[in-house]
Each structure stands twice: as C-alpha cells, then as structure tokens.
Design an enzyme around this catalytic site. Structure first.
Site, short mmCIF file in Angstrom:
data_model
loop_
_atom_site.label_atom_id
_atom_site.label_comp_id
_atom_site.label_asym_id
_atom_site.label_seq_id
_atom_site.Cartn_x
_atom_site.Cartn_y
_atom_site.Cartn_z
N LYS A 162 9.39 7.32 11.49
CA LYS A 162 8.01 7.46 11.98
C LYS A 162 7.77 6.52 13.16
CE LYS A 162 4.68 5.49 9.82
NZ LYS A 162 3.68 5.08 8.82
N ALA A 218 0.87 -1.19 0.00
CA ALA A 218 0.00 0.00 0.00
C ALA A 218 0.90 1.24 0.00
CB ALA A 218 -0.97 -0.01 1.18
N ARG A 261 -2.19 3.17 6.73
CA ARG A 261 -3.43 3.07 7.51
C ARG A 261 -4.20 4.39 7.54
NH1 ARG A 261 -0.15 -0.67 11.11
NH2 ARG A 261 -1.32 -2.62 11.21
N HIS A 283 7.18 5.65 1.46
CA HIS A 283 7.91 4.47 0.99
C HIS A 283 8.84 4.86 -0.17
CE1 HIS A 283 4.16 2.33 2.59
NE2 HIS A 283 5.14 1.77 3.27
#
Ligand code: PAF
Length: 183
Positions: free
Chosen positions: A134, A16, A176, A21
């Site tokens: 993160k 996802a 998310r 990324h």
C-alpha cells in the site's frame, strides 16, 4: 535470529489492526516458524501538525486479534524503550527517493520511519519482515535499508511484500480510514 533453530518473521505495525495487518501475519506465518508483531505509534514519523495524538490506540483489542491470527509474540514497547534517553541511535537516510511524492509533503516522515524500522530490526533480529505494498515508497525505502544493513555487515533480513487488502469498493484498508466520513 532464530528461536530454537526456527526462523523469525517480523510484522511491524502501529496498531489499530485491520484485515490488512492480519494478512501480513498470515504471510509471515507461511514463511517463518515464529511470528513477532510490533505495535508502536512512532512519534518520529509524524509531523508537527499531523495526527500523533489522535492516532487510534486499542492495545487490548489488538492483542486479542493478534493472538487469534497466530502471532507468537506481541512487542508493544514504550517510547523510552525504542528511544532510550542518552542512547545515540542510527538515523538511516531515505536518500533521493525519500524526497519524492509523500516525502515532499511530509518532511521527516520517511527518516523517522526508517529510524524505527532499523531499531526494530536490531531489537527483534528477524529473518523476514513483512510489509504491505500500500505504501510503495515505504516498501522501497525499507528494501534499500535492508541492502544498506547487509553492506554494513548486519544479518540479512528478507523484506517480504504483500498485496494491498481493500474494501469491496476498492478503498485500501488503513487504520486512518476511521477518520473518513461516507462522503
Ligand atoms: O506502515 C506502518 O504502519 C509504519 O510506517 C511502520 C512500518 C510500522 C513503522 O512505524
């Protein structure tokens, strides 16, 4: 490992993909000759009441994004390839830091995360592995894993941290975030 004499960087993900990324991929490409991205939704790091079933899975779209970002090899294994039945796996222990903060609320999460990262390190044999800051606790534990692996005589893997990528309003990018409503 090196491929044809070059260095290898691993970008471990659960897919996802978002710009965070892709920033990890850019950092990997800046350091290494060959970039491997893994996409694996790791069941071991999800608690019984967590979102394993609904975690977003979009392999075709991710493969296109990874290719555009310059990933050389996309590794998207099945669960049985990472955890082959009958094979005794190493389960690195998170230790005291794994009991704090997120670890206190998600029993087993960091142990499961370390198990898969350790497995990916063994399979891919990278020179570098790039992680976002993160999840600072995850980053700490992966660095600890790398030190423990060195002590055990395994090849050195440099854990490369990368600054969190955020929305313009400040929200950290996350796969998310799509669960969130505007409010
Ligand atoms: O941060 C993540 O996406 C995951 O925890 C990781 C490092 C890919 C291991 O499954």
């Amino acid at each position: 490992a090196s491929r044809g004499g070059g260095t290898v960087a691993l970008v471990p993900t659960m897919g996802a993909l978002h710009s965070g990324h892709l920033a990890l991929v850019a950092a990997a490409k800046a350091r290494a000759d060959f970039v491997v991205m893994s996409i694996f939704v790791n069941p071991l790091q999800f608690g019984a009441s967590e979102d394993l079933e609904r975690y977003p899975r979009q392999l075709d779209a991710d493969a296109k994004l990874a290719a555009m970002a310059g990933v050389d090899l996309l590794f998207a294994p099945m669960v049985e390839e990472i955890y082959p039945p009958g094979v005794v796996l190493e389960h690195p222990k998170p230790g005291p830091v794994g009991e704090l903060f997120e670890g206190a609320n998600r029993p087993g999460h960091f142990g499961g995360m370390l198990t898969v990262v350790n497995r990916l390190f063994d399979l891919v044999k990278p020179d570098f592995a790039v992680f976002g800051t993160k999840d600072a606790q995850q980053l700490f534990l992966v660095r600890q894993l790398s030190v423990e692996r060195n002590r055990a005589g395994k090849r050195h893997i440099e854990v490369v941290p990368l600054e969190t990528v955020r929305e313009s309003e400040g929200l950290a990018l996350s796969s998310r975030n799509r669960y969130l409503t505007a409010s």
